[in-house]
Design an enzyme around this catalytic site. Structure first.
Site, short mmCIF file in Angstrom:
data_model
loop_
_atom_site.label_atom_id
_atom_site.label_comp_id
_atom_site.label_asym_id
_atom_site.label_seq_id
_atom_site.Cartn_x
_atom_site.Cartn_y
_atom_site.Cartn_z
N PRO A 92 0.82 -1.21 0.00
CA PRO A 92 0.00 0.00 0.00
C PRO A 92 0.85 1.26 0.00
O PRO A 92 1.73 1.43 0.85
CB PRO A 92 -0.82 -0.13 1.29
N CYS A 93 0.59 2.13 -0.96
CA CYS A 93 1.51 3.24 -1.20
C CYS A 93 1.05 4.58 -0.64
O CYS A 93 1.79 5.55 -0.69
CB CYS A 93 1.75 3.39 -2.71
N GLN A 94 -0.20 4.64 -0.12
CA GLN A 94 -0.71 5.94 0.30
C GLN A 94 0.17 6.62 1.33
O GLN A 94 0.36 7.83 1.32
CB GLN A 94 -2.15 5.81 0.85
#
Length: 364
Positions: free
Chosen positions: A83-85
């Site tokens: 997950p890159c957020q």
């Protein structure tokens, strides 16, 4: 004598709705299973891909469970996009207190325990600036991997949007690199080529296509309808009459935020698809000529998903926020295909070493 076929089997961690898996499959890689903690991913992942789905956190996965999905006499690939957020430039409150920050360590743990011949990881460029990424690379190198990493402008490879991504490739077979745009036979693709020329039907704001339920556009308030009618392709809210400009943009602190309430331009690439691309006020997501934001289907196409990719089961409600999240978070399918074809070329280059391993030899 024909050279023997060397299969590549893959496990896709943080699989989402299947963008990376679908791209790898297009390149001829057999993705065996996708792993994700979001139940909304299961239907689109299994409906569109010949792979199983594990609804599980990567932090709870044991390597022996994943090992069972790899087939004998195949090159093993461990792939994923943590997950890159929390690493994104859009996140102004990034913190190591976010549990997602440490999911990359679980990716590293699984790679170190499984020791697959190949590993790939895709993420936002901002991850380069964090120690957890350095740890990830160092762990791979300590396990005998050659590692390459680069920032990829997806537009260079035919993705019809401005989207920069960090792509890491790692191999225990030898040095590895991404194919160049020329080797990939890429050509720039515009918004017009992706969603224009009658590829999807015209649509009014707040309506949905009778055949394709994913081709639906968000409603617009009377004020925002007036705003989009006053918007020019590629322009900003500065083109509007003063009475349409939001009060926050009239203040000194808001004058620099010109990248919202904008229309796309037909003959250029789209902006980066975020999880809120379906909202006119969330970026330059206005349709180039119709008075609405782009639809869910158009966002999916701009992410490289085929026109018939299904995100919702028949009869199930289409929730804009949920499907928008799945599409915006996805690895562009074309980028997945690039990674897959790069892996295939690498295995072909090291064919003799691979055959030795698959017939009972061992890598150092």
């Amino acid at each position: 004598m024909t050279a023997p076929h060397i299969p590549i089997n893959a496990v896709d961690l943080f699989s989402g709705a299947g963008g990376l898996t679908h791209g790898l499959a297009k390149a001829g890689i057999n993705v065996r299973v996708g792993v994700d903690v979001d139940p909304a991913c299961e239907y689109p992942y299994t409906e569109n891909n010949k792979a199983k789905f594990l609804l599980k956190s990567v932090g709870d996965i044991e390597s022996r469970e994943l090992a069972s999905y790899y087939l004998p006499r195949s090159v093993r690939l461990l792939a994923g996009c943590a997950p890159c957020q929390t690493f994104s430039s859009y996140n102004q409150k990034a913190s190591t207190d976010d549990d997602r920050w440490w999911l990359l360590r679980h990716f590293s743990r699984l790679a170190g325990e499984l020791l697959p011949e190949l590993v790939t990881m895709e993420n936002v460029p901002g991850l380069l600036n964090h120690a957890v990424f350095d740890e990830f690379v160092g762990s791979l190198e300590a396990s005998g991997y050659e590692v390459s990493k680069q920032i990829v402008d997806c537009q260079d490879y035919g993705v019809p949007q401005h989207r920069n991504r960090l792509v890491l490739l790692a191999s225990r077979l030898g040095p590895i690199s991404l194919l160049t745009p020329a080797q990939f036979n890429a050509k720039p693709t515009s918004v017009r080529e992706a969603i224009g020329n009658g590829r999807v039907p015209a649509l009014a704001a707040g309506s949905a296509d009778a055949v394709d339920r994913l081709h639906r556009a968000s409603r617009l308030s009377p004020l925002n309808l007036r705003r989009i009618k006053a918007s020019k392709p590629g322009g900003t809210w500065r083109d509007w009459p003063d009475e349409l400009v939001a009060e926050c943009h009239k203040k000194e602190s808001g004058k620099t935020y010109a990248g919202v309430y904008g229309r796309m331009t037909w003959d250029e690439a789209a902006p980066t698809m975020t999880t809120q691309f379906y909202g006119f006020g969330n970026g330059r997501f206005g349709h180039p000529s119709q008075d609405r934001a782009i639809s869910l289907r158009e966002g999916a196409i701009l992410q490289g998903f085929p026109l018939n990719y299904q995100f919702v089961a028949p009869g199930a409600p289409v929730h804009m926020k949920t499907i928008g999240r799945l599409i915006g978070n996805a690895v562009p399918v074309t980028l997945g295909e690039l990674i897959g074809r790069s892996m295939k070329a690498h295995v072909k280059e090291h064919r003799d070493d691979v055959l030795r391993v698959l017939t009972g030899g061992q890598l150092a």
